[in-house]
Scaffold this active site. Sequence first.
Site, short mmCIF file in Angstrom:
data_model
loop_
_atom_site.label_atom_id
_atom_site.label_comp_id
_atom_site.label_asym_id
_atom_site.label_seq_id
_atom_site.Cartn_x
_atom_site.Cartn_y
_atom_site.Cartn_z
N PRO A 13 1.23 -3.59 -3.92
CA PRO A 13 1.28 -2.49 -4.91
C PRO A 13 1.55 -1.12 -4.31
O PRO A 13 1.00 -0.76 -3.27
CB PRO A 13 -0.11 -2.54 -5.55
CG PRO A 13 -0.95 -3.35 -4.63
CD PRO A 13 -0.03 -4.31 -3.94
N ASN A 14 2.39 -0.39 -5.02
CA ASN A 14 2.77 1.00 -4.74
C ASN A 14 3.75 1.17 -3.58
O ASN A 14 4.23 2.27 -3.35
CB ASN A 14 1.52 1.88 -4.51
CG ASN A 14 0.65 1.94 -5.75
OD1 ASN A 14 1.14 2.23 -6.83
ND2 ASN A 14 -0.63 1.62 -5.61
N ARG A 21 6.56 9.59 -1.98
CA ARG A 21 5.24 10.22 -2.11
C ARG A 21 4.46 9.93 -0.84
O ARG A 21 4.75 9.00 -0.12
CB ARG A 21 4.45 9.64 -3.29
CG ARG A 21 5.21 9.49 -4.56
CD ARG A 21 4.90 10.63 -5.53
NE ARG A 21 5.86 10.61 -6.62
CZ ARG A 21 5.78 9.80 -7.68
NH1 ARG A 21 4.77 8.98 -7.80
NH2 ARG A 21 6.71 9.83 -8.62
N TYR A 26 2.67 7.69 5.00
CA TYR A 26 3.50 6.48 5.03
C TYR A 26 4.93 6.72 5.51
O TYR A 26 5.71 5.76 5.61
CB TYR A 26 3.50 5.83 3.63
CG TYR A 26 2.11 5.42 3.20
CD1 TYR A 26 1.37 4.51 3.95
CD2 TYR A 26 1.51 5.96 2.06
CE1 TYR A 26 0.09 4.14 3.59
CE2 TYR A 26 0.24 5.59 1.68
CZ TYR A 26 -0.47 4.69 2.45
OH TYR A 26 -1.75 4.33 2.09
N ASN A 77 2.64 -7.22 3.74
CA ASN A 77 1.85 -6.00 3.57
C ASN A 77 1.32 -6.05 2.14
O ASN A 77 2.02 -5.68 1.20
CB ASN A 77 2.69 -4.74 3.80
CG ASN A 77 1.81 -3.48 3.74
OD1 ASN A 77 0.63 -3.54 3.35
ND2 ASN A 77 2.38 -2.34 4.11
N ALA A 80 -3.16 -2.34 -0.97
CA ALA A 80 -4.59 -2.25 -1.29
C ALA A 80 -5.24 -3.61 -1.49
O ALA A 80 -6.45 -3.77 -1.25
CB ALA A 80 -4.79 -1.38 -2.53
N GLU A 101 0.08 -10.21 8.94
CA GLU A 101 -0.29 -9.05 8.12
C GLU A 101 0.22 -7.78 8.80
O GLU A 101 0.00 -7.61 10.00
CB GLU A 101 -1.82 -9.02 7.99
CG GLU A 101 -2.35 -7.81 7.25
CD GLU A 101 -3.88 -7.81 7.18
OE1 GLU A 101 -4.51 -8.89 7.09
OE2 GLU A 101 -4.44 -6.69 7.23
N HIS A 103 0.78 -3.34 8.41
CA HIS A 103 0.49 -2.08 7.72
C HIS A 103 1.23 -0.94 8.38
O HIS A 103 1.32 -0.88 9.61
CB HIS A 103 -1.02 -1.78 7.74
CG HIS A 103 -1.81 -2.82 7.05
ND1 HIS A 103 -1.85 -2.93 5.68
CD2 HIS A 103 -2.57 -3.84 7.53
CE1 HIS A 103 -2.60 -3.96 5.36
NE2 HIS A 103 -3.04 -4.53 6.46
N ARG A 110 -8.68 5.10 9.15
CA ARG A 110 -8.71 5.74 7.83
C ARG A 110 -10.09 5.53 7.17
O ARG A 110 -11.08 5.35 7.85
CB ARG A 110 -7.55 5.21 6.98
CG ARG A 110 -6.18 5.52 7.62
CD ARG A 110 -5.03 5.08 6.75
NE ARG A 110 -5.03 5.79 5.48
CZ ARG A 110 -4.29 5.43 4.42
NH1 ARG A 110 -3.50 4.37 4.52
NH2 ARG A 110 -4.35 6.12 3.30
O1 CA2 Z 1 -0.72 1.28 5.67
C1 CA2 Z 1 -0.37 0.39 4.90
O2 CA2 Z 1 0.70 -0.22 5.01
C2 CA2 Z 1 -1.25 0.06 3.71
O3 CA2 Z 1 -1.13 -1.34 3.45
C3 CA2 Z 1 -0.72 0.86 2.54
C4 CA2 Z 1 -1.55 0.69 1.28
C5 CA2 Z 1 -3.03 0.96 1.56
O4 CA2 Z 1 -3.80 0.70 0.40
C6 CA2 Z 1 -3.54 0.12 2.71
O5 CA2 Z 1 -4.89 0.48 2.95
C7 CA2 Z 1 -2.72 0.36 3.95
C8 CA2 Z 1 -1.09 1.66 0.19
C9 CA2 Z 1 0.35 1.51 -0.15
C10 CA2 Z 1 0.71 2.63 -1.06
O6 CA2 Z 1 2.01 3.04 -0.73
C11 CA2 Z 1 2.41 4.26 -1.16
C12 CA2 Z 1 3.61 4.69 -0.68
C13 CA2 Z 1 4.06 5.91 -1.05
C14 CA2 Z 1 3.33 6.70 -1.94
C15 CA2 Z 1 2.13 6.24 -2.42
C16 CA2 Z 1 1.66 5.01 -2.03
#
Ligand code: CA2
Length: 154
Positions: A13-14, A21, A26, A77, A80, A101, A103, A110
């Site tokens: 997700p996201n 963003r 990221y 990946n 969340a 896995e 990230h 974090r």
């Molecule tokens: O660091 C990573 O790859 C994560 O998997 C990213 C997840 C986070 O919940 C994990 O703890 C670590 C969040 C992905 C959200 O991606 C976004 C990208 C751009 C803008 C907003 C969110």
Amino acid sequence: MSAPLRVLALHGPNLNLLGRRETAIYGTTDLATLETDLRALAADLGATLESRQSNHEGQLVDWIQEAEGAFDGLLLNAAAYTHTSIAIRDAIAAVRLPCVEVHLSNTQAREPFRHRSTLAPVCVGVVAGFGPSSYALGLRGLIDYCRAPERDSP
Ligand code: CA2
């Protein structure tokens, strides 16, 4: 000459928002670019790579289940869901496919709720903290593992 390894990359997700963003966390690479670069690396390493993104836990579970027989390994990946999903963990454990896995961010550096992965215990390895290079390193590790699983097993 052996058949190319088939890798399925799944993004949770996201991650469709990548590059648009939260670039301080990221980075500025968008998902389409990350996928294109990863496919090129896979080809260099003698593999094919299919890449899918979903915001829905059940969709990710369906794709993991359907991967058995169609792919040789998973690069995941779960975003969340990494920290919450017993359903994704059970799906990985149920299919006989190695999963790595990955990230973008260093989840251990974090918030405390990102320190625990429900998925890591059923994965063959974890790479975190290197931005898009986490995917590249994870893909190399997965391909090496697929080619010599007995060497890399604990
Ligand atoms: O660091 C990573 O790859 C994560 O998997 C990213 C997840 C986070 O919940 C994990 O703890 C670590 C969040 C992905 C959200 O991606 C976004 C990208 C751009 C803008 C907003 C969110």
